[in-house]
Motif scaffolding. Structure first.
Motif, PDB file in Angstrom:
ATOM      1  N   UNK A  29       1.133  -0.944   0.213  1.00 16.12           N
ATOM      2  CA  UNK A  29      -0.015   0.006   0.277  1.00 16.12           C
ATOM      3  C   UNK A  29       1.452   1.592   0.251  1.00 16.12           C
ATOM      4  N   UNK A  30       1.857   1.212   0.206  1.00 16.63           N
ATOM      5  CA  UNK A  30       2.806   2.255   1.361  1.00 16.63           C
ATOM      6  C   UNK A  30       4.236   2.088   1.877  1.00 16.63           C
ATOM      7  N   UNK A  31       4.663   3.107   1.349  1.00 19.17           N
ATOM      8  CA  UNK A  31       6.131   2.915   1.966  1.00 19.17           C
ATOM      9  C   UNK A  31       6.600   4.234   2.444  1.00 19.17           C
ATOM     10  N   UNK A  32       6.823   4.620   3.478  1.00 12.55           N
ATOM     11  CA  UNK A  32       7.027   6.403   4.313  1.00 12.55           C
ATOM     12  C   UNK A  32       7.924   5.877   4.822  1.00 12.55           C
ATOM     13  N   UNK A  33       9.147   7.624   4.534  1.00 12.27           N
ATOM     14  CA  UNK A  33      10.882   7.423   5.310  1.00 12.27           C
ATOM     15  C   UNK A  33      10.682   8.597   6.703  1.00 12.27           C
ATOM     16  N   UNK A  34      10.475   8.749   7.753  1.00  9.92           N
ATOM     17  CA  UNK A  34      10.643   9.658   8.467  1.00  9.92           C
ATOM     18  C   UNK A  34      11.839   9.950   9.262  1.00  9.92           C
ATOM     19  N   UNK A  35      12.822  10.719   8.680  1.00 12.44           N
ATOM     20  CA  UNK A  35      14.023  11.073   9.274  1.00 12.44           C
ATOM     21  C   UNK A  35      14.107  11.615  10.718  1.00 12.44           C
ATOM     22  N   UNK A  36      14.887  11.646  11.656  1.00 12.67           N
ATOM     23  CA  UNK A  36      14.577  11.084  13.138  1.00 12.67           C
ATOM     24  C   UNK A  36      15.579  12.917  13.208  1.00 12.67           C
ATOM     25  N   UNK A  37      15.549  13.547  12.524  1.00 16.19           N
ATOM     26  CA  UNK A  37      16.410  14.772  12.979  1.00 16.19           C
ATOM     27  C   UNK A  37      17.770  14.957  13.744  1.00 16.19           C
ATOM     28  N   UNK A  38      17.767  14.036  13.911  1.00 15.15           N
ATOM     29  CA  UNK A  38      19.491  14.377  14.561  1.00 15.15           C
ATOM     30  C   UNK A  38      20.742  14.836  13.970  1.00 15.15           C
ATOM     31  N   UNK A  39      20.422  15.145  12.491  1.00 10.28           N
ATOM     32  CA  UNK A  39      21.749  15.781  11.438  1.00 10.28           C
ATOM     33  C   UNK A  39      20.806  16.380  11.052  1.00 10.28           C
ATOM     34  N   UNK A  40      20.833  18.211  11.042  1.00 15.82           N
ATOM     35  CA  UNK A  40      20.475  18.904  10.372  1.00 15.82           C
ATOM     36  C   UNK A  40      20.661  19.332   9.171  1.00 15.82           C
ATOM     37  N   UNK A  41      20.208  18.501   7.934  1.00 14.97           N
ATOM     38  CA  UNK A  41      19.665  19.031   6.506  1.00 14.97           C
ATOM     39  C   UNK A  41      20.528  18.074   6.038  1.00 14.97           C
ATOM     40  N   UNK A  42      20.495  15.995   6.037  1.00 19.19           N
ATOM     41  CA  UNK A  42      20.671  15.175   5.964  1.00 19.19           C
ATOM     42  C   UNK A  42      20.069  14.773   5.371  1.00 19.19           C
ATOM     43  N   UNK A  43      20.876  14.294   3.276  1.00 16.19           N
ATOM     44  CA  UNK A  43      19.974  13.907   2.426  1.00 16.19           C
ATOM     45  C   UNK A  43      19.301  12.758   2.931  1.00 16.19           C
ATOM     46  N   UNK A  44      17.570  13.520   1.983  1.00 16.23           N
ATOM     47  CA  UNK A  44      16.893  11.761   2.297  1.00 16.23           C
ATOM     48  C   UNK A  44      17.519  10.962   1.911  1.00 16.23           C
ATOM     49  N   UNK A  45      16.831   9.219   3.024  1.00 13.37           N
ATOM     50  CA  UNK A  45      16.803   8.506   2.892  1.00 13.37           C
ATOM     51  C   UNK A  45      15.817   7.569   2.076  1.00 13.37           C
ATOM     52  N   UNK A  46      16.839   7.340   0.031  1.00 15.18           N
ATOM     53  CA  UNK A  46      15.689   7.068  -0.646  1.00 15.18           C
ATOM     54  C   UNK A  46      14.758   5.554  -0.462  1.00 15.18           C
ATOM     55  N   UNK A  47      13.506   5.062  -0.197  1.00 14.83           N
ATOM     56  CA  UNK A  47      12.621   3.276  -0.101  1.00 14.83           C
ATOM     57  C   UNK A  47      12.449   3.454  -0.483  1.00 14.83           C
ATOM     58  N   UNK A  48      11.692   2.022  -1.338  1.00  7.28           N
ATOM     59  CA  UNK A  48      10.946   1.215  -2.477  1.00  7.28           C
ATOM     60  C   UNK A  48      10.882   0.359  -1.783  1.00  7.28           C
ATOM     61  N   UNK A  49       9.375  -0.044  -2.223  1.00  5.80           N
ATOM     62  CA  UNK A  49       9.423  -2.062  -1.884  1.00  5.80           C
ATOM     63  C   UNK A  49       8.799  -2.615  -3.381  1.00  5.80           C
ATOM     64  N   UNK A  50       9.217  -3.951  -3.101  1.00  4.31           N
ATOM     65  CA  UNK A  50       8.694  -4.914  -3.954  1.00  4.31           C
ATOM     66  C   UNK A  50       8.249  -6.305  -3.404  1.00  4.31           C
ATOM     67  N   UNK A  51       7.158  -6.951  -3.850  1.00  5.14           N
ATOM     68  CA  UNK A  51       6.981  -8.018  -3.145  1.00  5.14           C
ATOM     69  C   UNK A  51       7.023  -9.112  -4.832  1.00  5.14           C
ATOM     70  N   UNK A  52       7.357 -10.284  -3.839  1.00  2.00           N
ATOM     71  CA  UNK A  52       7.445 -11.300  -4.622  1.00  2.00           C
ATOM     72  C   UNK A  52       7.481 -12.569  -4.326  1.00  2.00           C
ATOM     73  N   UNK A  53       6.362 -13.461  -4.390  1.00  3.23           N
ATOM     74  CA  UNK A  53       6.004 -14.996  -3.388  1.00  3.23           C
ATOM     75  C   UNK A  53       5.721 -14.653  -2.226  1.00  3.23           C
TER      76      UNK A  53
END
Length: 242
Positions: A29-53
Motif C-alpha cells: 500500500x505505501x512506504x514512508x520514510x521519516x528522518x529522526x532529525x539528528x543531523x540537520x540538513x541530512x540527505x533523504x533516505x530513499x526507499x521503495x518496495x517490491x513483493x514477490x512470492x
C-alpha cells in the motif's frame, strides 16, 4: 520489536521486511520514510518496495552519515488484511583512515555491530544529540590501532595486506576501553587488558597472526664472510718534525 539495520551513505541495501505472524503479502500500500532529525540538513533516505512470492523486499539508498530513519511499510496480506511493519535505518560512514592516510583496521559498522548501537551512542554522545560522535569514535580507533601496530611492527610488515580477525577484535576492545575517560568498567577493562596481553605475545613471537610467510619480514644471514684487514697509516712517520 523494531528491527535496526545500518548502511553506508553510498550503498544500496535490499532487506526483506517481516510482518506479524510471518504473513504472506499480496500487495504493497505505501512506504514512508521519516528522518529522526539528528543531523540537520541530512540527505533523504530513499526507499521503495517490491513483493514477490509473498515476501516484501525494500531498496534503501542515500541518507546522511549519523542520521537515523524510520521506514514504515503498509501492505495487504493474502486475506485482504492491512498490516504494517517498521524498521530503523542507521546511516554510518563506516570507513576511516589513520593520520598518515592508512586504512582503518576495524570499520565503524563492525564496531557498532559488536558492541551494539545503543552502547556506542552512550559512549560517544557527549552533547545529547542521540547519535554517534564520529570524531570521538575515530579518535579512539586511531589510538587503538596505533598501539596494535607498534606491537606487531617488529614481526610483520606494515601495512598489512589483510587484517586478521584477531587484530580487529584487539583494536575494538582497546578502543572501547578508551571511550571511558574516567576508567572503563571492570569487564570492559579486562577485555582491553587481554587484548594488550595478546599483542605482547605477538610481539614476543609467542602467538602468530596466521599471515602468509611473505607478509612477515625475513631475516637472512650472508654466507660471505666479512674480512677486516689492517690498513697503512696515512703518515707512517707520525708527522715527525712537523
Amino acid at each position: 520489536m523494531i528491527a535496526t539495520i545500518t548502511k553506508q551513505p553510498g550503498e544500496t541495501l535490499r532487506p526483506a521486511v517481516a510482518f506479524s505472524g510471518n504473513a504472506s503479502i499480496a500487495a504493497i500500500r505505501a512506504v514512508t520514510v521519516t528522518a529522526r532529525g539528528l543531523v540537520p540538513g541530512a540527505p533523504a533516505l530513499v526507499a521503495s518496495a517490491t513483493v514477490s512470492g509473498g515476501v516484501v523486499t525494500l531498496a534503501l539508498s542515500g541518507g546522511g552519515d549519523g542520521e537515523r530513519y524510520a521506514v514504515t511499510v503498509r501492505a495487504d496480506d493474502l486475506g485482504g488484511q492491512t498490516l504494517e511493519s517498521e524498521i530503523e535505518v542507521v546511516v554510518l560512514e563506516s570507513s576511516w583512515a589513520t593520520p598518515d592516510g592508512g586504512a582503518g583496521w576495524l570499520p565503524i559498522a563492525a564496531f557498532v555491530k559488536r558492541f551494539t548501537l545503543d552502547e556506542v551512542v552512550r559512549m560517544t554522545d557527549l552533547d545529547g544529540s542521540g547519535r554517534i560522535d564520529r570524531d570521538l569514535l575515530v579518535g579512539a580507533l586511531v589510538d587503538a590501532q596505533a598501539i596494535a601496530e607498534s606491537h606487531i611492527a617488529s614481526r610483520y610488515a606494515l601495512p598489512l595486506a589483510t587484517v586478521p580477525r584477531i587484530l580487529e577484535m584487539a583494536v575494538g576492545d582497546l578502543a572501547r576501553a578508551r571511550l571511558y575517560p574516567r576508567g572503563a568498567p571492570e569487564g570492559i577493562a579486562d577485555q582491553a587488558k587481554a587484548a594488550m596481553a595478546l599483542l605482547v605475545r605477538i610481539q614476543d613471537g609467542k602467538a602468530t597472526l596466521g599471515l602468509p610467510a611473505a607478509a612477515a619480514p625475513i631475516e637472512t644471514a650472508s654466507d660471505t664472510p666479512i674480512v677486516i684487514a689492517p690498513g697503512r697509516r696515512a703518515y707512517p712517520d707520525g708527522l715527525d718534525g712537523y
